[in-house]
Write an enzyme that holds these catalytic residues in place. Structure first.
Site, PDB file in Angstrom:
ATOM      1  N   GLN A 137      -9.889   1.539   2.065  1.00  0.00           N
ATOM      2  CA  GLN A 137      -8.897   2.254   2.863  1.00  0.00           C
ATOM      3  C   GLN A 137      -9.579   3.220   3.831  1.00  0.00           C
ATOM      4  OE1 GLN A 137      -5.687   1.371   2.592  1.00  0.00           O
ATOM      5  NE2 GLN A 137      -6.297  -0.029   0.965  1.00  0.00           N
ATOM      6  N   TYR A 147      -6.294  -1.333  -6.755  1.00  0.00           N
ATOM      7  CA  TYR A 147      -5.638  -2.524  -6.213  1.00  0.00           C
ATOM      8  C   TYR A 147      -4.969  -2.279  -4.865  1.00  0.00           C
ATOM      9  CZ  TYR A 147      -1.320  -1.271  -8.986  1.00  0.00           C
ATOM     10  OH  TYR A 147      -0.226  -0.684  -9.563  1.00  0.00           O
ATOM     11  N   GLU A 148      -4.623  -3.384  -4.214  1.00  0.00           N
ATOM     12  CA  GLU A 148      -4.111  -3.400  -2.835  1.00  0.00           C
ATOM     13  C   GLU A 148      -5.112  -2.778  -1.855  1.00  0.00           C
ATOM     14  OE1 GLU A 148      -1.851  -5.292  -2.751  1.00  0.00           O
ATOM     15  OE2 GLU A 148      -0.802  -5.100  -4.648  1.00  0.00           O
ATOM     16  N   GLY A 149      -6.380  -3.007  -2.111  1.00  0.00           N
ATOM     17  CA  GLY A 149      -7.454  -2.472  -1.279  1.00  0.00           C
ATOM     18  C   GLY A 149      -8.000  -1.198  -1.883  1.00  0.00           C
ATOM     19  N   ARG A 189       0.823  -1.212   0.000  1.00  0.00           N
ATOM     20  CA  ARG A 189       0.000   0.000   0.000  1.00  0.00           C
ATOM     21  C   ARG A 189       0.857   1.261   0.000  1.00  0.00           C
ATOM     22  NH1 ARG A 189      -4.674  -2.609   3.988  1.00  0.00           N
ATOM     23  NH2 ARG A 189      -5.777  -3.629   2.266  1.00  0.00           N
TER      24      ARG A 189
END
Length: 592
Positions: free
Chosen positions: A441, A434-436, A294
């Site tokens: 978040q 992506y990556e959450g 992140r």
């Protein structure tokens, strides 16, 4: 062809004038004097500009190709990857025990920005490998570390992270991939993963997949998930490569951007895997990768904004369109350059003030990670955990916005592929997902991080802001242009936090409806703090006669712009938060 020049001078200013890295009591930082960092960044900048950046358009237009079960990367990628490996760039901040150079994460992040701005798709291959390295180093046995880490550090083997499945993205409790225990201590992994970046390619001898899966009989939901090392090719006890494992590429995804990176559907058919960490503790191990990833995605948002801004500024200086309303500034030519027009200046200043503030915020975050890991500083760990969703969400949202703004400077030419501006916008878009995804978040920030450890880390952030303001309130040069706006923005952030404390438990939708605005409000305050601190550093430099005077004056002017034109957005976000859940939740589902 788009241009890119590594912003070494600005990186040096942040590292030394703002963060004063060589004065920090963090192991390894004593070696980061200006000459050392200038040499590292200068050399990385040359490679980024001359080797990596020219392949950005190639990767976008050629993409990756799957044929006969093999993924081919775009022309030139393999040679460039070999050049990075040969120069030790993939090992910059890795453990010397496994072949790394041992530099702090701070330097890895700074260099990562240069490579990512030059070519995001290309840089993802070794960026994801670093995440796999970190997870195995943190959770692996000594034997696993000895087996996998040297090859991952050198990028002779690359790494991936396999979370998402067709039926589950963010909600990993729905995960179905199975891991059947075997008599020899290994597991048979079966299932399908999707959206796997760098899932297969032709630039490494082997690919080490880290795969989330369920061991039969384990707990339901995320508590029953374990993490496994699943190599593409089997590896013997001496590290030699053997037969193909039960891992294959089902397809390559056709995407909006990052065409040069192989985004794969991965099929695991009785593939041999090895447990990483403890049974049913896979989420904990995977989050070693996720937090690092992140921060890396936050860096990508900044990087795309930087390269897009560079091209927009160059175009605005050269493109002749219309006359300045105050009189011709290019009287010998048929028109004045775009940059004379106030609205173009506004657009460029929005980009410039974001990029430079975001760079300071990102590197401060990387320094907190180093403080946490190298000193065991629990307060630094708590603060960066609080800030990670802000870094990821705010920098990627605003980074994409900046790319769109840069594209707008080009007018119609920005919409034509030849200018290259479309690629920056398309490549930046994935960083919000992506990556959450950024909505997740925001929920993580408000639902988990804000109240973590009794809210002590949020209090620590407020104390940091208050202390800086108090220490500098006698400085009239800072007060009106920087400290007063920062104080007002911080009060908005405190009011929003209080709203959540008073309403979050009894009406949780009120907190969640305001979470996205809170993430952005927090992001603005963080950049405001960075700009106030940079303005002070620039003032000191001017007073001492050190550094480039024009650079320092431009730094202060850019900061004043941010404080006057961008930071007041905190009041808007607070108003939205305090409107509660009713405006958001009033419609029934069938009314949409």
């Amino acid at each position: 062809m788009p241009i890119y020049t590594a912003p070494v001078d600005d990186l040096q200013f942040v590292l030394h004038a703002l963060l004063k890295v060589s004065e920090q009591a963090i192991p390894g930082y004593e070696d980061l004097d200006p000459d050392v960092t200038a040499a590292v960044l200068g050399e990385a900048g040359k490679i980024a500009t001359n080797v990596v950046a020219p392949l950005n358009v190639v990767g976008d237009r050629e993409g990756c190709v799957l044929g006969n079960g093999i993924v081919r990367t775009p022309p030139g990628f393999r040679e460039a990857f070999d050049a990075l490996k040969a120069g030790g760039w993939t090992a910059l901040d890795c453990d010397p025990d496994y072949g790394g150079q041992g530099m702090p994460s701070l330097m890895g992040t700074a260099v990562g920005e240069l490579f990512s701005a030059a070519n995001q798709s290309f840089t993802m291959y070794h960026g994801l490998t670093h995440g796999a390295y970190s997870a195995i180093r943190a959770h692996g046995t000594e034997a696993q570390k000895a087996m996998w880490l040297p090859k991952l550090v050198s990028c002779d083997w690359t790494g991936t992270m396999n979370l998402t499945e067709p039926q589950c993205g963010t909600d990993l409790s729905l995960l179905r991939t199975k891991a059947e225990p075997q008599a020899d201590g290994s597991y048979r992994i079966s299932g399908q993963k999707i959206f796997i970046s760098a899932g297969d390619h032709d630039m490494a001898e082997n690919i080490v997949h880290l795969v989330l899966a369920r061991i039969p009989g384990g707990p339901e939901g995320t508590k029953g998930i374990s993490l496994f090392i699943v190599p593409k090719l089997m590896v013997d006890d001496q590290g030699g490569l053997g037969a193909r494992n039960g891992v294959s590429v089902g397809k390559l995804e056709t995407k909006m951007g990052i065409h040069g990176n192989a985004t794969c559907v991965m099929n695991f058919d009785d593939a041999t895997g090895y447990l990483l960490g403890q049974e049913h503790k896979g989420m904990r191990a995977m989050f070693t990768m996720m937090n690092e990833a992140r921060l890396g995605v936050a860096m990508q948002g900044l990087a795309q904004a930087e390269v897009a801004y560079q091209n927009a500024a160059a175009y605005a200086r050269d493109r002749l369109q219309g006359r300045a309303v105050t009189g011709a500034e290019n009287p010998e030519g048929p028109a004045d350059p775009l940059i004379v027009h106030p609205d173009i200046r506004r657009t460029l200043m929005d980009q410039k003030s974001f990029v430079e503030g975001a760079r300071a915020f990102l590197l401060w975050g990387a320094m907190l990670i180093d403080r946490s890991h190298r000193l065991g500083d629990a307060d630094a760990e708590g603060l960066i955990s609080l800030l990670i969703p802000v870094l990821k969400g705010f920098l990627t949202d605003k980074g994409f916005e900046s790319c769109v703004a840069a594209q707008q400077v080009f007018g119609g030419h920005g919409y034509i592929e030849d200018s290259g501006m479309s690629q920056f916008t398309r490549d930046a878009r994935i960083t919000q997902i992506y990556e959450g995804a950024n909505g997740i978040q925001a929920l993580d920030l408000v639902g988990r991080k804000l109240a973590s450890d009794g809210g002590k880390h949020m209090v620590a952030f407020f104390d940091l802001v208050k202390r800086f303001i108090k220490e500098n309130e006698a400085d009239e040069g800072l007060k009106a242009g920087f400290l007063d706006p920062l104080k007002a923005a911080s009060k908005d952030l405190q009011a929003a936090s209080m709203f959540f404390m008073q309403n979050g438990m009894k009406t949780p939708n009120a907190a969640l409806a305001g979470s996205y605005d809170f993430m952005h409000l927090f992001g603005y305050v963080c950049l405001g703090l960075m700009w106030a601190q940079m303005a002070k550093a620039a003032e000191i430099g001017l007073g001492e006669g050190s550094g480039n005077r024009a650079f320092l004056e431009a730094k202060i002017a850019t900061g004043r712009y941010f404080m006057a034109r961008q930071l007041p957005a905190t009041a808007l976000h607070l108003a939205r938060i305090e409107s509660g859940a009713e405006p958001v939740m009033s419609l029934t589902a069938d009314a949409f």
